[in-house]
Design an enzyme around this catalytic site. Structure first.
Site, short mmCIF file in Angstrom:
data_model
loop_
_atom_site.label_atom_id
_atom_site.label_comp_id
_atom_site.label_asym_id
_atom_site.label_seq_id
_atom_site.Cartn_x
_atom_site.Cartn_y
_atom_site.Cartn_z
N SER A 142 -123.69 86.32 116.21
CA SER A 142 -122.68 86.92 115.56
C SER A 142 -123.57 87.93 115.05
O SER A 142 -124.71 87.87 114.84
CB SER A 142 -121.94 86.30 114.55
OG SER A 142 -121.49 86.86 113.54
N TYR A 155 -122.62 79.62 107.64
CA TYR A 155 -122.29 80.51 108.78
C TYR A 155 -123.50 81.30 109.10
O TYR A 155 -124.11 81.19 110.40
CB TYR A 155 -121.29 81.03 108.51
CG TYR A 155 -120.67 81.82 109.96
CD1 TYR A 155 -120.27 81.33 111.00
CD2 TYR A 155 -120.79 83.32 110.11
CE1 TYR A 155 -119.92 81.86 112.23
CE2 TYR A 155 -120.44 84.04 111.26
CZ TYR A 155 -119.83 83.33 112.19
OH TYR A 155 -119.49 83.93 113.40
#
Length: 280
Positions: A142, A155
């Site tokens: 990501s 995350y």
């Protein structure tokens, strides 16, 4: 297709994983589509059927945090098709919440799914790829693995870990003809952020309440304006035929600009910019 690949993809019940499975199958590849709950396979098969590709997809149940189940799934795939050409580590979720508010158990769960599960699957496929001296490992990271934001510490930490692991792995595997790629999407219209908002740890009396609400509001607005995730699926499918793929493939609106700003600006300038955007 002259040389279809055998591709193992995790997290295929929705989002990037589902669309990548369909795209790869539509291009003639054999896809093993792993998902935690096969009851959710209908949308995947519907999309694949619309592209006359459903017969090239095998649905397999897999909770990626279950090491024994992962071992069985990879062994079954190799036993059935004789090889695995490509692994796409896509399964993951976004745990939201401020660092002090998120319980340690939630931090561990985030790392188990987003990082340790990917490491384990890599370990399982490598003996087969090394024997054939070819293969491709795609770790879906990501932009949050390069640029961290408040409110999503677990995350970001899991994706930063995946980035470091993949860098080392690429150098280790190059002599064996095995390629490693990090796909780094920015914001796209997938369920990950909606689920992240639902999972986010919130407390009415948290000292971080105002900052958290600002962060989640910005993230929600970004997700609502985000582009079609099919772009990511197409780029991952392209990698199957790329003889010399890059280590990193950043994707999405504004992602390259953000990376440039983050790398070029002194930290204190960048920090002021982010705090101003968040109103803190």
């Amino acid at each position: 297709m002259a040389d279809p690949r055998v591709i193992f993809i995790t997290g295929t019940s929705s989002g990037f994983g589902m669309l990548t499975a369909v795209e790869c199958a539509a291009r003639g590849h054999r896809v093993i589509a792993a998902m935690r709950d096969p009851v959710r396979k209908d949308r995947l098969l519907e999309l694949a059927g619309g592209r006359q590709a459903a017969d090239r997809i095998d649905i397999v149940p897999l909770d990626v945090t279950d090491e024994d189940a992962a071992s069985r799934a990879i062994a079954d795939a190799v036993g059935r098709y004789g090889r695995l050409d490509m692994l796409v580590n896509n399964a993951g979720y976004a745990q939201g919440g401020m660092a002090e508010d998120v319980p340690l158990s939630a931090w561990r769960a985030q790392m188990e799914t987003n990082f340790f599960a990917a490491v384990r699957l890599v370990q399982l496929v490598l003996p087969h790829m090394r024997q054939r001296r070819s293969g491709l490992i795609v770790n879906v990271s990501s932009i949050s693995g390069r640029v961290a934001m408040p409110g999503f510490g677990p995350y970001c930490a899991s994706k930063f870990a995946l980035e470091g692991f993949s860098e080392a792995l690429r150098l280790e595997l190059a002599p064996f003809g095995i390629r490693v790629v990090l796909v780094e999407p920015g914001s796209y219209r997938t369920d990950i952020w909606r689920k992240g908002f639902e999972l986010a740890v919130r407390s009415a009396d948290s000292p971080y309440r105002d900052l958290a609400e600002s962060v989640f509001r910005m993230a929600r607005q970004s997700a609502e304006r985000a582009p079609d995730p099919a772009e990511v699926a197409r780029r991952i499918a392209d990698l199957a035929d790329d003889p010399a793929p890059p280590l990193r493939l950043p994707l999405g609106r504004g992602v390259r600009s953000l990376l440039a700003v983050r790398s070029l600006l002194p930290w204190n300038w960048y920090e002021r910019m982010i705090r101003r955007a968040l109103g803190v």
